[in-house]
Scaffold this motif. Structure first.
Motif, PDB file in Angstrom:
ATOM      1  N   LEU A 189       0.747 -28.169  29.627  1.00 55.34           N
ATOM      2  CA  LEU A 189       0.878 -26.731  29.386  1.00 55.34           C
ATOM      3  C   LEU A 189       2.315 -26.321  29.074  1.00 55.34           C
ATOM      4  O   LEU A 189       2.540 -25.643  28.064  1.00 55.34           O
ATOM      5  N   PRO A 190       3.319 -26.717  29.873  1.00 56.59           N
ATOM      6  CA  PRO A 190       4.688 -26.307  29.522  1.00 56.59           C
ATOM      7  C   PRO A 190       5.138 -26.829  28.147  1.00 56.59           C
ATOM      8  O   PRO A 190       5.770 -26.100  27.382  1.00 56.59           O
ATOM      9  N   ALA A 191       4.802 -28.079  27.838  1.00 58.92           N
ATOM     10  CA  ALA A 191       5.211 -28.628  26.540  1.00 58.92           C
ATOM     11  C   ALA A 191       4.506 -27.919  25.394  1.00 58.92           C
ATOM     12  O   ALA A 191       5.122 -27.633  24.363  1.00 58.92           O
ATOM     13  N   THR A 192       3.238 -27.592  25.566  1.00 60.32           N
ATOM     14  CA  THR A 192       2.488 -26.911  24.518  1.00 60.32           C
ATOM     15  C   THR A 192       3.018 -25.502  24.290  1.00 60.32           C
ATOM     16  O   THR A 192       3.216 -25.077  23.148  1.00 60.32           O
ATOM     17  N   VAL A 193       3.255 -24.771  25.369  1.00 60.88           N
ATOM     18  CA  VAL A 193       3.776 -23.403  25.245  1.00 60.88           C
ATOM     19  C   VAL A 193       5.163 -23.417  24.603  1.00 60.88           C
ATOM     20  O   VAL A 193       5.455 -22.607  23.712  1.00 60.88           O
ATOM     21  N   LEU A 194       6.014 -24.337  25.025  1.00 64.74           N
ATOM     22  CA  LEU A 194       7.356 -24.430  24.456  1.00 64.74           C
ATOM     23  C   LEU A 194       7.302 -24.799  22.972  1.00 64.74           C
ATOM     24  O   LEU A 194       8.043 -24.231  22.156  1.00 64.74           O
ATOM     25  N   MET A 195       6.413 -25.707  22.625  1.00 65.93           N
ATOM     26  CA  MET A 195       6.253 -26.108  21.228  1.00 65.93           C
ATOM     27  C   MET A 195       5.780 -24.921  20.383  1.00 65.93           C
ATOM     28  O   MET A 195       6.325 -24.646  19.309  1.00 65.93           O
ATOM     29  N   LEU A 196       4.791 -24.191  20.871  1.00 67.60           N
ATOM     30  CA  LEU A 196       4.251 -23.053  20.128  1.00 67.60           C
ATOM     31  C   LEU A 196       5.261 -21.912  20.053  1.00 67.60           C
ATOM     32  O   LEU A 196       5.472 -21.338  18.981  1.00 67.60           O
ATOM     33  N   LEU A 197       5.913 -21.597  21.155  1.00 60.15           N
ATOM     34  CA  LEU A 197       6.901 -20.521  21.186  1.00 60.15           C
ATOM     35  C   LEU A 197       8.075 -20.814  20.254  1.00 60.15           C
ATOM     36  O   LEU A 197       8.477 -19.951  19.457  1.00 60.15           O
ATOM     37  N   SER A 198       8.605 -22.026  20.320  1.00 58.72           N
ATOM     38  CA  SER A 198       9.747 -22.363  19.453  1.00 58.72           C
ATOM     39  C   SER A 198       9.319 -22.374  17.988  1.00 58.72           C
ATOM     40  O   SER A 198      10.088 -21.976  17.112  1.00 58.72           O
ATOM     41  N   GLY A 199       8.087 -22.789  17.708  1.00 61.40           N
ATOM     42  CA  GLY A 199       7.576 -22.738  16.340  1.00 61.40           C
ATOM     43  C   GLY A 199       7.444 -21.311  15.832  1.00 61.40           C
ATOM     44  O   GLY A 199       7.761 -21.022  14.670  1.00 61.40           O
ATOM     45  N   LEU A 200       7.001 -20.404  16.700  1.00 66.53           N
ATOM     46  CA  LEU A 200       6.898 -18.992  16.309  1.00 66.53           C
ATOM     47  C   LEU A 200       8.280 -18.403  16.021  1.00 66.53           C
ATOM     48  O   LEU A 200       8.461 -17.690  15.031  1.00 66.53           O
ATOM     49  N   VAL A 201       9.247 -18.705  16.882  1.00 65.23           N
ATOM     50  CA  VAL A 201      10.613 -18.203  16.672  1.00 65.23           C
ATOM     51  C   VAL A 201      11.169 -18.735  15.352  1.00 65.23           C
ATOM     52  O   VAL A 201      11.744 -17.979  14.555  1.00 65.23           O
ATOM     53  N   LEU A 202      10.974 -20.025  15.101  1.00 67.68           N
ATOM     54  CA  LEU A 202      11.474 -20.602  13.850  1.00 67.68           C
ATOM     55  C   LEU A 202      10.736 -20.025  12.647  1.00 67.68           C
ATOM     56  O   LEU A 202      11.349 -19.764  11.608  1.00 67.68           O
ATOM     57  N   GLY A 203       9.443 -19.812  12.778  1.00 68.20           N
ATOM     58  CA  GLY A 203       8.683 -19.221  11.672  1.00 68.20           C
ATOM     59  C   GLY A 203       9.154 -17.814  11.349  1.00 68.20           C
ATOM     60  O   GLY A 203       9.279 -17.437  10.190  1.00 68.20           O
ATOM     61  N   LEU A 204       9.426 -17.040  12.382  1.00 69.56           N
ATOM     62  CA  LEU A 204       9.873 -15.659  12.159  1.00 69.56           C
ATOM     63  C   LEU A 204      11.338 -15.585  11.732  1.00 69.56           C
ATOM     64  O   LEU A 204      11.722 -14.652  11.024  1.00 69.56           O
ATOM     65  N   GLY A 205      12.144 -16.547  12.147  1.00 68.82           N
ATOM     66  CA  GLY A 205      13.583 -16.467  11.907  1.00 68.82           C
ATOM     67  C   GLY A 205      14.113 -17.328  10.787  1.00 68.82           C
ATOM     68  O   GLY A 205      15.322 -17.432  10.618  1.00 68.82           O
ATOM     69  N   THR A 206      13.237 -17.990  10.033  1.00 69.64           N
ATOM     70  CA  THR A 206      13.702 -18.824   8.925  1.00 69.64           C
ATOM     71  C   THR A 206      12.970 -18.453   7.643  1.00 69.64           C
ATOM     72  O   THR A 206      12.020 -17.673   7.662  1.00 69.64           O
ATOM     73  N   LYS A 207      13.394 -19.054   6.564  1.00 68.48           N
ATOM     74  CA  LYS A 207      12.789 -18.764   5.260  1.00 68.48           C
ATOM     75  C   LYS A 207      11.323 -19.191   5.183  1.00 68.48           C
ATOM     76  O   LYS A 207      10.587 -18.732   4.327  1.00 68.48           O
ATOM     77  N   TRP A 208      10.896 -20.060   6.103  1.00 64.35           N
ATOM     78  CA  TRP A 208       9.526 -20.568   6.034  1.00 64.35           C
ATOM     79  C   TRP A 208       8.514 -19.514   6.434  1.00 64.35           C
ATOM     80  O   TRP A 208       7.389 -19.537   5.952  1.00 64.35           O
ATOM     81  N   GLY A 209       8.873 -18.599   7.304  1.00 60.87           N
ATOM     82  CA  GLY A 209       7.953 -17.553   7.726  1.00 60.87           C
ATOM     83  C   GLY A 209       6.749 -18.121   8.467  1.00 60.87           C
ATOM     84  O   GLY A 209       6.613 -19.324   8.645  1.00 60.87           O
ATOM     85  N   LEU A 210       5.875 -17.232   8.910  1.00 57.84           N
ATOM     86  CA  LEU A 210       4.655 -17.684   9.586  1.00 57.84           C
ATOM     87  C   LEU A 210       3.487 -17.822   8.617  1.00 57.84           C
ATOM     88  O   LEU A 210       2.607 -18.646   8.817  1.00 57.84           O
ATOM     89  N   PHE A 211       3.474 -16.994   7.581  1.00 58.43           N
ATOM     90  CA  PHE A 211       2.334 -16.990   6.664  1.00 58.43           C
ATOM     91  C   PHE A 211       2.761 -17.076   5.202  1.00 58.43           C
ATOM     92  O   PHE A 211       2.062 -16.603   4.323  1.00 58.43           O
ATOM     93  N   LYS A 212       3.894 -17.717   4.943  1.00 57.71           N
ATOM     94  CA  LYS A 212       4.374 -17.880   3.566  1.00 57.71           C
ATOM     95  C   LYS A 212       3.970 -19.219   2.963  1.00 57.71           C
ATOM     96  O   LYS A 212       3.819 -19.322   1.757  1.00 57.71           O
ATOM     97  N   TYR A 213       3.833 -20.236   3.808  1.00 54.43           N
ATOM     98  CA  TYR A 213       3.536 -21.581   3.326  1.00 54.43           C
ATOM     99  C   TYR A 213       2.308 -22.127   4.051  1.00 54.43           C
ATOM    100  O   TYR A 213       2.146 -21.917   5.262  1.00 54.43           O
ATOM    101  N   TYR A 214       1.491 -22.847   3.314  1.00 57.97           N
ATOM    102  CA  TYR A 214       0.262 -23.399   3.882  1.00 57.97           C
ATOM    103  C   TYR A 214       0.545 -24.328   5.062  1.00 57.97           C
ATOM    104  O   TYR A 214      -0.143 -24.282   6.074  1.00 57.97           O
TER     105      TYR A 214
END
Length: 183
Positions: free
Chosen positions: A72-97
């Motif tokens: 659970l901690p590893a999964t939450v950390l993986m998902l949370l950091s992925g969301l932050v990177l998606g929102l804070g980088t050029k890749w976005g959350l829904f820009k690329y497949y």
């Protein structure tokens, strides 16, 4: 958060050290999750292959302990950091497949992988403790763990390969209404 000229709220992009910290967090948590998964898979295989009841119980008990402590901690950390990177980088959350697929994999790992897997592992460990574990039940758990490890590895490959390109931004054309006059 900031507002751009169109009045839309935008997330400030990550740059420099903060971006690197989030990237490292994401990579370490994802690789750590895969490592935990492989260790649990190995312990389960040891428990299934063992001849004596003590090794079977110990291997399954250790697998459950490892999973309940770290999944659970590893999964939450993986998902949370992925969301932050998606929102804070050029890749976005829904820009690329590939990002959307990784997001779906992360959510699936959180919901199905963590909760369903942990319940199945607890049941298997309870059966092993009672010397009632069948080869079919053990093989089913190994199959489940193998699929989840494969999906996690696929997500890692997506991060490097970045396939399928950008999601097209379709703009809607206003529909035109043709009015005819009758005489």
């Amino acid at each position: 958060m900031t507002r751009n000229g169109t009045g839309r709220t935008m997330v400030k992009p990550l740059h420099g050290v903060p971006r690197k910290v989030w990237q490292i967090t994401h990579i370490v948590s994802a690789v750590g999750w895969l490592g935990i998964e492989v260790c649990v898979l190995g312990l389960t295989a040891i428990g299934l292959a063992a001849e004596d009841a003590t090794t079977v119980r110990t291997a399954h008990g250790a697998a459950v302990l490892l999973a309940e402590t770290f999944f659970l901690p590893a999964t939450v950390l993986m998902l949370l950091s992925g969301l932050v990177l998606g929102l804070g980088t050029k890749w976005g959350l829904f820009k690329y497949y590939w990002v959307v697929v990784k997001l779906a994999i992360g959510c699936a790992l959180l919901l199905a992988g963590t909760y369903t897997l942990q319940n199945t592992m607890r049941e298997t460990a309870d059966l092993a403790e009672a010397d009632a574990l069948t080869a079919g039940e053990g093989a089913s758990l190994i199959g489940m763990l193998s699929v989840i490890a494969g999906i996690t590895l696929f997500a890692a490959i997506l991060s490097v390969a970045k396939p399928w390109g950008r999601i097209s931004r379709r703009t809607r054309q206003p529909s035109t209404l043709t009015v005819t006059q009758e005489s």
